[in-house]
Scaffold this motif. Structure first.
Motif, PDB file in Angstrom:
ATOM      1  N   LEU A  21       0.851  -1.195   0.000  1.00 55.58           N
ATOM      2  CA  LEU A  21       0.000   0.000   0.000  1.00 55.58           C
ATOM      3  C   LEU A  21       0.880   1.237   0.000  1.00 55.58           C
ATOM      4  CD1 LEU A  21      -2.473  -1.238   2.754  1.00 55.58           C
ATOM      5  CD2 LEU A  21      -2.809  -1.324   0.283  1.00 55.58           C
ATOM      6  N   LYS A  22       0.538   2.166  -0.854  1.00 56.42           N
ATOM      7  CA  LYS A  22       1.301   3.412  -0.937  1.00 56.42           C
ATOM      8  C   LYS A  22       0.511   4.584  -0.356  1.00 56.42           C
ATOM      9  CE  LYS A  22       4.163   1.971  -4.799  1.00 56.42           C
ATOM     10  NZ  LYS A  22       4.025   0.580  -4.732  1.00 56.42           N
ATOM     11  N   GLY A  23      -0.647   4.290   0.201  1.00 59.33           N
ATOM     12  CA  GLY A  23      -1.496   5.308   0.815  1.00 59.33           C
ATOM     13  C   GLY A  23      -2.665   4.629   1.502  1.00 59.33           C
ATOM     14  N   ASP A  24      -3.549   5.444   2.059  1.00 61.86           N
ATOM     15  CA  ASP A  24      -4.732   4.898   2.720  1.00 61.86           C
ATOM     16  C   ASP A  24      -5.644   4.229   1.714  1.00 61.86           C
ATOM     17  OD1 ASP A  24      -3.901   5.752   5.166  1.00 61.86           O
ATOM     18  OD2 ASP A  24      -5.114   7.576   5.172  1.00 61.86           O
ATOM     19  N   LYS A  25      -6.111   3.051   2.074  1.00 63.31           N
ATOM     20  CA  LYS A  25      -6.986   2.305   1.191  1.00 63.31           C
ATOM     21  C   LYS A  25      -7.700   1.238   2.009  1.00 63.31           C
ATOM     22  CE  LYS A  25      -6.955  -0.948  -2.577  1.00 63.31           C
ATOM     23  NZ  LYS A  25      -6.247  -2.042  -3.140  1.00 63.31           N
TER      24      LYS A  25
END
Length: 113
Positions: free
Chosen positions: A86-90
Protein backbone atom coordinates in the motif's frame (compact mmCIF):
# COMPACT_ATOMS: atom_id res chain seq x y z
CA UNK A 1 -12.86 -10.20 17.62
CA UNK A 2 -11.72 -11.61 20.97
CA UNK A 3 -15.22 -11.18 22.42
CA UNK A 4 -16.70 -12.92 19.38
CA UNK A 5 -14.37 -15.90 19.87
CA UNK A 6 -15.22 -15.99 23.55
CA UNK A 7 -18.96 -16.12 22.84
CA UNK A 8 -18.54 -18.76 20.11
CA UNK A 9 -16.34 -20.93 22.36
CA UNK A 10 -19.00 -20.96 25.10
CA UNK A 11 -20.22 -24.58 25.51
CA UNK A 12 -23.69 -25.11 24.06
CA UNK A 13 -24.52 -27.62 26.77
CA UNK A 14 -24.55 -24.86 29.40
CA UNK A 15 -27.79 -23.56 27.90
CA UNK A 16 -29.57 -26.93 28.13
CA UNK A 17 -32.34 -26.96 30.75
CA UNK A 18 -33.13 -30.36 32.26
CA UNK A 19 -36.72 -31.55 31.93
CA UNK A 20 -38.55 -34.81 32.74
CA UNK A 21 -36.48 -35.40 35.85
CA UNK A 22 -33.34 -35.84 33.75
CA UNK A 23 -34.87 -38.97 32.15
CA UNK A 24 -34.37 -39.21 28.38
CA UNK A 25 -33.43 -35.57 28.35
CA UNK A 26 -31.20 -35.83 25.31
CA UNK A 27 -30.66 -32.57 23.46
CA UNK A 28 -28.11 -32.69 20.66
CA UNK A 29 -25.68 -29.80 20.81
CA UNK A 30 -23.35 -31.14 18.13
CA UNK A 31 -24.80 -29.10 15.27
CA UNK A 32 -24.57 -25.85 17.21
CA UNK A 33 -21.02 -26.64 18.39
CA UNK A 34 -19.92 -27.53 14.84
CA UNK A 35 -21.40 -24.32 13.42
CA UNK A 36 -19.65 -22.27 16.11
CA UNK A 37 -16.33 -24.06 15.54
CA UNK A 38 -16.63 -23.35 11.81
CA UNK A 39 -17.21 -19.66 12.52
CA UNK A 40 -14.16 -19.57 14.82
CA UNK A 41 -12.00 -21.09 12.06
CA UNK A 42 -13.26 -18.55 9.49
CA UNK A 43 -12.75 -15.64 11.88
CA UNK A 44 -9.23 -16.92 12.67
CA UNK A 45 -8.43 -16.99 8.95
CA UNK A 46 -9.49 -13.34 8.70
CA UNK A 47 -7.27 -12.40 11.65
CA UNK A 48 -4.37 -14.31 10.11
CA UNK A 49 -4.95 -12.59 6.75
CA UNK A 50 -4.86 -9.17 8.44
CA UNK A 51 -1.64 -10.08 10.27
CA UNK A 52 -0.01 -11.32 7.05
CA UNK A 53 -0.97 -8.17 5.16
CA UNK A 54 0.39 -6.04 8.03
CA UNK A 55 3.65 -8.02 8.02
CA UNK A 56 3.88 -7.67 4.23
CA UNK A 57 3.41 -3.93 4.54
CA UNK A 58 6.07 -3.70 7.26
CA UNK A 59 8.53 -5.58 5.05
CA UNK A 60 7.73 -3.16 2.21
CA UNK A 61 8.16 -0.06 4.37
CA UNK A 62 11.46 -1.30 5.84
CA UNK A 63 12.68 -2.39 2.39
CA UNK A 64 13.57 -5.72 3.98
CA UNK A 65 12.67 -8.14 1.16
CA UNK A 66 16.34 -8.99 0.61
CA UNK A 67 16.63 -10.15 4.24
CA UNK A 68 13.96 -12.84 3.91
CA UNK A 69 14.62 -16.55 3.60
CA UNK A 70 13.62 -18.02 0.22
CA UNK A 71 10.55 -19.80 1.63
CA UNK A 72 9.40 -16.66 3.41
CA UNK A 73 9.89 -14.68 0.21
CA UNK A 74 7.66 -17.14 -1.68
CA UNK A 75 4.98 -16.81 0.96
CA UNK A 76 5.29 -13.02 0.81
CA UNK A 77 4.68 -13.21 -2.94
CA UNK A 78 1.44 -15.11 -2.29
CA UNK A 79 0.28 -12.51 0.23
CA UNK A 80 1.18 -9.69 -2.17
CA UNK A 81 -0.74 -11.37 -4.98
CA UNK A 82 -3.84 -10.61 -2.89
CA UNK A 83 -2.72 -7.26 -1.48
CA UNK A 84 0.18 -5.44 -3.11
CA UNK A 85 2.14 -2.98 -0.97
CA UNK A 86 0.00 0.00 0.00
CA UNK A 87 1.30 3.41 -0.94
CA UNK A 88 -1.50 5.31 0.82
CA UNK A 89 -4.73 4.90 2.72
CA UNK A 90 -6.99 2.31 1.19
CA UNK A 91 -9.70 -0.04 2.39
CA UNK A 92 -8.47 -3.63 2.09
CA UNK A 93 -11.57 -5.56 3.11
CA UNK A 94 -11.87 -7.37 -0.22
CA UNK A 95 -8.18 -8.28 -0.22
CA UNK A 96 -8.42 -9.54 3.37
CA UNK A 97 -11.45 -11.71 2.56
CA UNK A 98 -9.77 -13.10 -0.57
CA UNK A 99 -6.58 -13.97 1.33
CA UNK A 100 -8.60 -15.53 4.18
CA UNK A 101 -10.49 -17.65 1.65
CA UNK A 102 -7.19 -18.73 0.09
CA UNK A 103 -5.78 -19.67 3.50
CA UNK A 104 -8.84 -21.79 4.22
CA UNK A 105 -9.06 -23.52 0.88
CA UNK A 106 -5.57 -23.86 -0.57
CA UNK A 107 -3.23 -26.79 -0.10
CA UNK A 108 -0.43 -24.84 -1.80
CA UNK A 109 0.61 -23.33 1.53
CA UNK A 110 1.70 -26.75 2.79
CA UNK A 111 3.95 -27.31 -0.21
CA UNK A 112 5.90 -24.04 -0.11
CA UNK A 113 9.60 -24.84 0.12
Amino acid sequence: MHKCFKVLAHPSSVDSIPTSGNQEDHVSMGTTAARQARQIVHNSARVLAIELIAASQAIFLEKAEHQLAPTTRKFLEIVRSFCPPLKGDKAIGEETEALAHYLLSSNDILSIE
